[in-house]
Design a protein around this motif. Structure first.
Motif, mmCIF file in Angstrom:
data_model
loop_
_atom_site.group_PDB
_atom_site.id
_atom_site.type_symbol
_atom_site.label_atom_id
_atom_site.label_comp_id
_atom_site.label_asym_id
_atom_site.label_seq_id
_atom_site.Cartn_x
_atom_site.Cartn_y
_atom_site.Cartn_z
ATOM 1 N N ARG A 64 43.654 10.644 -39.187
ATOM 2 C CA ARG A 64 42.439 11.444 -39.337
ATOM 3 C C ARG A 64 41.226 10.768 -38.695
ATOM 4 O O ARG A 64 40.235 11.418 -38.373
ATOM 5 C CB ARG A 64 42.184 11.684 -40.827
ATOM 6 N N GLU A 89 43.720 16.492 -40.357
ATOM 7 C CA GLU A 89 44.616 15.641 -39.596
ATOM 8 C C GLU A 89 45.752 16.418 -38.937
ATOM 9 O O GLU A 89 46.410 15.912 -38.019
ATOM 10 C CB GLU A 89 45.212 14.548 -40.497
ATOM 11 N N ARG A 90 45.995 17.651 -39.380
ATOM 12 C CA ARG A 90 47.091 18.455 -38.811
ATOM 13 C C ARG A 90 46.640 19.268 -37.584
ATOM 14 O O ARG A 90 47.478 19.867 -36.909
ATOM 15 C CB ARG A 90 47.660 19.398 -39.865
ATOM 16 N N LYS A 113 48.486 9.289 -42.716
ATOM 17 C CA LYS A 113 47.659 10.478 -42.459
ATOM 18 C C LYS A 113 46.179 10.103 -42.404
ATOM 19 O O LYS A 113 45.421 10.648 -41.595
ATOM 20 C CB LYS A 113 47.886 11.523 -43.555
ATOM 21 N N GLU A 153 50.875 8.996 -46.893
ATOM 22 C CA GLU A 153 49.484 9.365 -47.132
ATOM 23 C C GLU A 153 48.525 8.423 -46.403
ATOM 24 O O GLU A 153 47.503 8.856 -45.874
ATOM 25 C CB GLU A 153 49.197 9.361 -48.639
#
Length: 476
Positions: free
Chosen positions: A254, A413-414, A250, A247
């Motif tokens: 971001r 973020e993906r 990520k 987490e």
């Protein structure tokens, strides 16, 4: 290393300079601090600021040697055996006192006793150790890790480990029964009753985790500028331990940029920071932090010019971040490290530092730094050629773009850089055609179509019209 090279180094965890023989108290504090940590060297006859070899009179050398030996013997306990050497530097003599890492810590001043006379090395200073540090030194002497200690306030059959058990089975293919828990030292049997260890409490999603370890979390922040101040974004990650590193990673992704170049028809992506190295540092922070320290959490701070990752607890004595490619391995939390290896969060022992070193070689524009502020360990990834004027414009745009994209997706973020550019255009203009997407992305028509199709499949945009009149708008 030759003396000429040593005297150019700043004082640090393992190095101290004195112009003259220090008084009894200061000498013993330094010797004890070195013995309780990674060992170290004290150079007498060298002025620290400005750095200059003053030297010690040759006729005083044997007397100084005897005085040092007697002072350490009479005032330090358990016994510390220094190695005392003399070095001739351009006709000036320097006394070198070598102290090795002790095998029976904590070492302390006899006159003060263990509670008030134990000192540790913090950066280039000697600090009085508190109760938590002394207990950790005691555990090191016994070869016991804090995470292996039992928790008697909750029995095993009362503990909620459902999230950890589910993840463990999904990754390893093994059902997490009591046999496996016992095998990997997550439970301890005492008087025919099974109790969880600190490691299992940290891995659990039980309410007792927040009661016993409210500080076992990661505080993430993206700051505006180069110093702590205004937040652009922040997040507290207090999930069970095995979820935290991912987490946090990520969050970093971001808030950093990813650019693309093309070699022929192949796209090549490159982040502005070495993300593999950052991922390994975050994992190390979670696995190797000192969970016995109360009131301290891991902190990840992203600034315009750097990323800082700070973990509670001093660097393990045998680890040297200046020699990352040597395959070093020293584990503070032995139980957690074994579990994380099973879960694939870490690979083989000693491989993490080597991965960091390999990734850094690909990023000559990033400077890797480490330090020990207080009872903690900090790693910094710093932009060497940081330009505040250019970065100022980029950050305003990035912060604004991030806010706008968050209004339509939680999976920011993906998204690829191309997908973000398409979505921002649609947000500003209401719709986009394939031709316009080709112009914006500066790619071939098929590549633009692939990006648009990907966004359709992610339910972020929808196709309208037919044939040459086809265009795309935000998904309702």
């Amino acid at each position: 290393m030759k003396l000429d090279e040593i005297i150019k180094q700043p004082e640090n965890r393992k190095l101290e300079f004195k112009e003259t023989l220090p008084n009894k108290s200061d000498l013993c504090k330094t010797v004890i601090s070195f013995a309780n940590d990674a060992g170290g060297e004290l150079y007498i006859g060298i002025k620290d600021n400005p750095r200059e070899v003053i030297g010690v009179p040759e006729e005083d050398l044997l007397q100084i040697e005897e005085k040092i030996s007697n002072t350490i013997h009479d005032n330090c306990y358990p016994p510390i055996l220094p190695e005392i050497l003399f070095a001739n530097h351009n006709g000036k003599y320097v006394v070198i006192v070598k102290i090795f890492k002790g095998n029976t810590p904590p070492y302390y001043l006899k006159s003060k006793g263990k509670e008030n006379g134990t000192f540790i090395r913090v950066g280039s200073t000697n600090r009085l150790a508190n109760k938590e540090i002394i207990e950790e030194l005691e555990r090191q002497k016994q070869g016991i890790s804090f995470d292996s200690l039992p928790v008697y306030s909750k029995r095993m059959d009362e503990l909620d480990i459902s999230l950890f058990a589910s993840r463990f089975e999904k990754i390893t293919g093994e059902k997490l029964n009591k046999t496996i828990l016992n095998k990997i030292n997550l439970i301890i049997t005492d008087q025919n009753t099974q109790f969880p260890t600190n490691a299992l409490i940290l891995l659990s999603n039980d309410e007792i985790r927040n009661k016993l370890f409210p500080y076992a979390k990661i505080e993430c922040a993206r700051f505006k500028g180069t110093i702590p101040g205004d937040f652009i974004d922040q997040k507290t990650i207090d999930d069970p331990l095995s979820f935290q590193a991912e987490e946090a990673y990520k969050f970093v992704l971001r808030h950093i940029s990813q650019g693309s170049t093309y070699e022929g028809v192949y796209r090549k992506d490159r982040w502005e920071y070495p993300v593999i190295a950052i991922r390994e540092v975050i994992r190390n922070a979670v696995i190797h932090r000192d969970y016995s320290l109360k009131g301290k959490d891991i902190k990840i701070a992203i600034f315009d010019d750097k990323i800082e990752i700070t973990s509670p607890g001093k660097l393990m004595p045998t680890i040297d971040f200046d020699d990352m490619e040597s395959g070093q391995s020293d584990i503070r939390n032995k139980v957690l490290a074994s579990v994380f290896k099973k879960l694939g969060i870490i690979e083989q022992w000693g491989n993490g530092l080597r991965l960091i070193a390999e990734e850094l070689r690909k990023y000559p524009e990033i400077k890797f730094e480490w330090s020990e502020p207080g009872i903690s360990f900090r790693v910094t990834f710093r932009k060497i050629n940081y330009n505040p004027e250019i970065q100022k414009v980029e950050n305003i745009q990035t912060a604004d773009d991030y806010g706008r994209l968050r209004t339509i997706t939680n999976d920011y973020e993906r998204l690829t850089l191309e997908e973000k550019e398409i979505l921002l255009y649609v947000l500003d203009n209401g719709k986009i055609t394939r031709k316009k997407a080709t112009e914006i992305l500066n790619v071939q028509n098929t590549k633009a179509y692939e990006t648009l199709t990907s966004l359709v499949e992610k339910n972020l945009i929808q196709r309208q019209g037919k044939g040459r009149s086809t265009y795309y708008v935000l998904k309702n």
